[in-house]
Write an enzyme that holds these catalytic residues in place. Sequence first.
Site, PDB file in Angstrom:
ATOM      1  CG  HIS A   1     167.555 -15.267 -14.876  1.00  0.00           C
ATOM      2  ND1 HIS A   1     167.776 -14.273 -14.055  1.00  0.00           N
ATOM      3  CD2 HIS A   1     167.899 -16.428 -13.997  1.00  0.00           C
ATOM      4  CE1 HIS A   1     167.941 -14.533 -12.814  1.00  0.00           C
ATOM      5  NE2 HIS A   1     168.290 -15.760 -12.782  1.00  0.00           N
TER       6      HIS A   1
ATOM      7  CG  HIS B   1     164.641 -18.210 -11.040  1.00  0.00           C
ATOM      8  ND1 HIS B   1     164.685 -17.550  -9.886  1.00  0.00           N
ATOM      9  CD2 HIS B   1     165.956 -17.743 -11.574  1.00  0.00           C
ATOM     10  CE1 HIS B   1     165.992 -17.269  -9.564  1.00  0.00           C
ATOM     11  NE2 HIS B   1     166.872 -17.358 -10.651  1.00  0.00           N
TER      12      HIS B   1
ATOM     13  CG  HIS C   1     169.908 -20.314 -12.063  1.00  0.00           C
ATOM     14  ND1 HIS C   1     170.961 -20.007 -10.951  1.00  0.00           N
ATOM     15  CD2 HIS C   1     169.374 -19.329 -12.228  1.00  0.00           C
ATOM     16  CE1 HIS C   1     170.547 -18.933 -10.466  1.00  0.00           C
ATOM     17  NE2 HIS C   1     169.519 -18.425 -11.185  1.00  0.00           N
TER      18      HIS C   1
ATOM     19  CG  ASN D   1     171.793 -15.910 -11.331  1.00  0.00           C
ATOM     20  OD1 ASN D   1     170.667 -15.252 -11.376  1.00  0.00           O
ATOM     21  ND2 ASN D   1     172.542 -15.765 -10.200  1.00  0.00           N
TER      22      ASN D   1
ATOM     23  CB  ILE E   1     170.776 -15.675  -5.933  1.00  0.00           C
ATOM     24  CG1 ILE E   1     170.779 -14.035  -5.768  1.00  0.00           C
ATOM     25  CG2 ILE E   1     171.769 -15.955  -6.961  1.00  0.00           C
ATOM     26  CD1 ILE E   1     170.160 -13.478  -4.622  1.00  0.00           C
TER      27      ILE E   1
HETATM   28 FE   LIG Z   1     168.643 -16.487 -10.911  1.00  0.00          FE
END
Ligand SMILES: [Fe+2]
Length: 621
Positions: free
Chosen positions: A279, A284, A471, A475, A621
């Site tokens: 992640h 990110h 993602h 996520n 996010i």
């Molecule tokens: Fe994320």
Amino acid sequence: MQTDPLCESRIEKPHPVYVPRDEMFEEIKQNTFAAGRLKALLHNLVPQIAATLSSSDIPFKCFSDIDKLYNDGLLLKDEEQNEAKATQALANLMKEVLTVGERLLKYEIPAVISRDRFAWLRDNEFARQALAGVNPVGIQILKEFPILSQLDPAVYGPPESALTKDLIEQELHGMSVNQAIEEKRLFIIDYHDMLLPFVDKINSLSDRKTYASRTILFYNPAGALKPIAVELSLPPTPSKPWDKRVYTQGHDATTHWIWKQAKAHVCANDAGIHQLVNHWLRTHSSMEAYIIATHRQLSSMHPIYKLLHPHMRYTLEINALARQSLINGGGIIEACFSPGKYAMELSSAAYKSMWRFDMEALPADLIRRGMAVEDPLAPHGLRLVLEDYPYADDGLLIWSAIKEWVESYVDHFYSDPGSVMSDVELQAWWDEVKNKGHYDKRNEPWWPKLDTKEDLCTVLAIMIWTASGQHAAINFGQYPFGGYVPNRPTLMRRLIPQEDEPEYEKFLLNPQHMFLTSLPTQLQATKVMAVQDTLSTHSPDEEYLGQVNQLHGHWINDPRVLELSKRFSSKLEDIEKIIEERNKDKRRKNRTGAGVPPYELLLPSSGPGVTGRGIPNSISI
Ligand SMILES: [Fe+2]
């Protein structure tokens, strides 16, 4: 301690980490939703949870203690007058899943137990989550035997695994290991080499115990994938130069409980690697280098800038927020995940040992893990080894749609041969990604070239896939799968007792107690559930793949691009229908069946909130 005068120091709250103006959240995002919610959560809710539970930070004593979080909720302490106001603000923000009202914090029942209360206990569910869960990128085919470690034997002991042929063959129903490997029936989730160098450090932290795990899975002739053996390793000590234990599912009460405990240790390994490597590092952080290079080297009128623009939205700001309040020293990730204060060190070590730009393409990653083989006749040019691998199966649809869109877009702007080579902005951009963004890896031989439009398409497809489909898959299942702590503990607090240890007798008398007291404490669990819930939330102003926000749509002023963009959108609508059909297909046991949730993480569209579906254009996010 002497500090290097040239080194940077962190920016302390309440000052925000600097983010360029055009990368900042717009008002709706800032004040109302996901990110605002994350701030509210970190600044108000988590301290209140801590105030409520820290004086009695105890483990869960029985399963109904966990159920209470969904049924009765947690009565938050109201220590100061002004906290009531903060709680009301939270209540307004957290309507969908977390209900915070009148000081009562109540969690929604997560998807993993909402249809089947007991699925998490079963081996087939453990395997299903390796293919359709929140971390579906760890499983790989077992290519060779014996299993050997690549770590330095002088430090980590002999390289051989304790997973011997005899041991595995006991679980293969008469098949030999060689035959099972030949028929591509053996799989492994191998965290040994990545985690063993951290095990002693983690185990020296108070109240935290881990191993480096390997899990062998068998795809049996009945067509079911199941874990058949777990190896848990500790680093060698002078008295124990080789400390590896193997656990199998067992047929009596004792081995059954120990097996459950061993699987929980694997899940805790998996949760740490998921959060810090797959992640944080691989989505990110990776996007940051591309975003910075895009802003520095491409003019905002450049067609590639315009193409990438929707995929860069809010990423720098959410990362700044994460650095300040999630992955910071002493922050929630350190407090609640097994690697503790070594979390960033683990992430960096993984970057050094395994991150490769070219392998971030979904097909390349599947081939590297042996989960697919090249096949020019198959759709997408490759065939899955396990057909019912929902992440890969749906992911390839999304990957191919992105690739097609990028190819048509690039074709339009780079029709002349040599036009990629002669685009000085573009060459400077790629140069910056490699040489500045990835300075430590700048000389690696695997960097793709940027000579032709085909090269450019591959590079862009990797970036866009990372920001969107990859993602989303990694996520938005965080709360749906992690919201029930026994299914996916983020850390373990006890090693498995050995027969000669006094703890073993206690375990025999009350195995459930040992299991529950090994999981995160009530404080750790409630904190991490609140964070996972927030991280799994879509903001109402989310922009999904294939959609272009009206406010940002001005860049499509070319009728041909508009047409191509519409084609991409309608392709994604078709994909949504295909995935929905797959989710109804009874032959696909990893997405249908009694109590089995459908695989929705790669459905492109979604409404706001914790929906367990939806592919946003960018990481926000
Ligand atoms: Fe994320």
